[in-house]
Design a protein around this motif. Structure first.
Motif, PDB file in Angstrom:
ATOM      1  N   LYS A  44       0.824  -1.216   0.000  1.00 39.19           N
ATOM      2  CA  LYS A  44       0.000   0.000   0.000  1.00 39.19           C
ATOM      3  C   LYS A  44       0.855   1.262   0.000  1.00 39.19           C
ATOM      4  O   LYS A  44       0.372   2.331  -0.334  1.00 39.19           O
ATOM      5  CB  LYS A  44      -0.923   0.004   1.222  1.00 39.19           C
ATOM      6  N   MET A  45       2.113   1.131   0.392  1.00 36.78           N
ATOM      7  CA  MET A  45       2.998   2.292   0.486  1.00 36.78           C
ATOM      8  C   MET A  45       3.842   2.528  -0.772  1.00 36.78           C
ATOM      9  O   MET A  45       4.578   3.500  -0.841  1.00 36.78           O
ATOM     10  CB  MET A  45       3.942   2.127   1.681  1.00 36.78           C
ATOM     11  N   CYS A  46       3.748   1.653  -1.750  1.00 33.59           N
ATOM     12  CA  CYS A  46       4.543   1.794  -2.976  1.00 33.59           C
ATOM     13  C   CYS A  46       3.899   2.805  -3.913  1.00 33.59           C
ATOM     14  O   CYS A  46       2.709   2.703  -4.209  1.00 33.59           O
ATOM     15  CB  CYS A  46       4.654   0.453  -3.697  1.00 33.59           C
ATOM     16  N   ASN A  47       4.692   3.752  -4.400  1.00 32.54           N
ATOM     17  CA  ASN A  47       4.161   4.718  -5.369  1.00 32.54           C
ATOM     18  C   ASN A  47       4.162   4.100  -6.768  1.00 32.54           C
ATOM     19  O   ASN A  47       4.641   2.982  -6.967  1.00 32.54           O
ATOM     20  CB  ASN A  47       4.932   6.040  -5.318  1.00 32.54           C
ATOM     21  N   SER A  48       3.624   4.809  -7.740  1.00 35.87           N
ATOM     22  CA  SER A  48       3.483   4.249  -9.089  1.00 35.87           C
ATOM     23  C   SER A  48       4.842   3.958  -9.723  1.00 35.87           C
ATOM     24  O   SER A  48       4.995   2.979 -10.449  1.00 35.87           O
ATOM     25  CB  SER A  48       2.653   5.168  -9.976  1.00 35.87           C
ATOM     26  N   LYS A  49       5.845   4.781  -9.447  1.00 37.85           N
ATOM     27  CA  LYS A  49       7.184   4.540 -10.006  1.00 37.85           C
ATOM     28  C   LYS A  49       7.739   3.213  -9.490  1.00 37.85           C
ATOM     29  O   LYS A  49       8.299   2.422 -10.258  1.00 37.85           O
ATOM     30  CB  LYS A  49       8.114   5.688  -9.622  1.00 37.85           C
TER      31      LYS A  49
END
Length: 83
Positions: A44-49
């Motif tokens: 849930k903490m991973c950004n799109s990059k």
């Protein structure tokens, strides 16, 4: 564990992966194990990059399908070209 924004978590994981010279997914798993965090929470903490990097790494080792719909969804680029 201190509260982290998505951007801060993603930068930390990228740095961790570079320092350990491991794929991003391995860095996330290692970080979660070391800090006793469930992987679902880290996802849930991973950004799109970061998600794009994970997809690119998984695609290169044939862990995910390579169809055009998925490539478009994740903005597929070669793993070694993600900056």
């Amino acid at each position: 564990m201190e509260f982290m924004t998505t951007a801060k978590f993603s930068r930390m994981i990228e740095k961790y992966a570079n320092e350990l010279n491991v794929p991003v997914m391995d860095a996330i798993v290692h970080y979660c194990y070391k800090n006793e965090i469930e992987i679902e929470s880290a996802a849930k903490m991973c950004n799109s990059k970061l998600k794009k990097q994970i997809y690119a790494e998984a695609y290169q080792i044939s862990m995910v399908k390579g169809d055009e719909e998925i490539k478009l969804k994740y903005g597929y680029v070669e793993a070694n070209t993600v900056s």
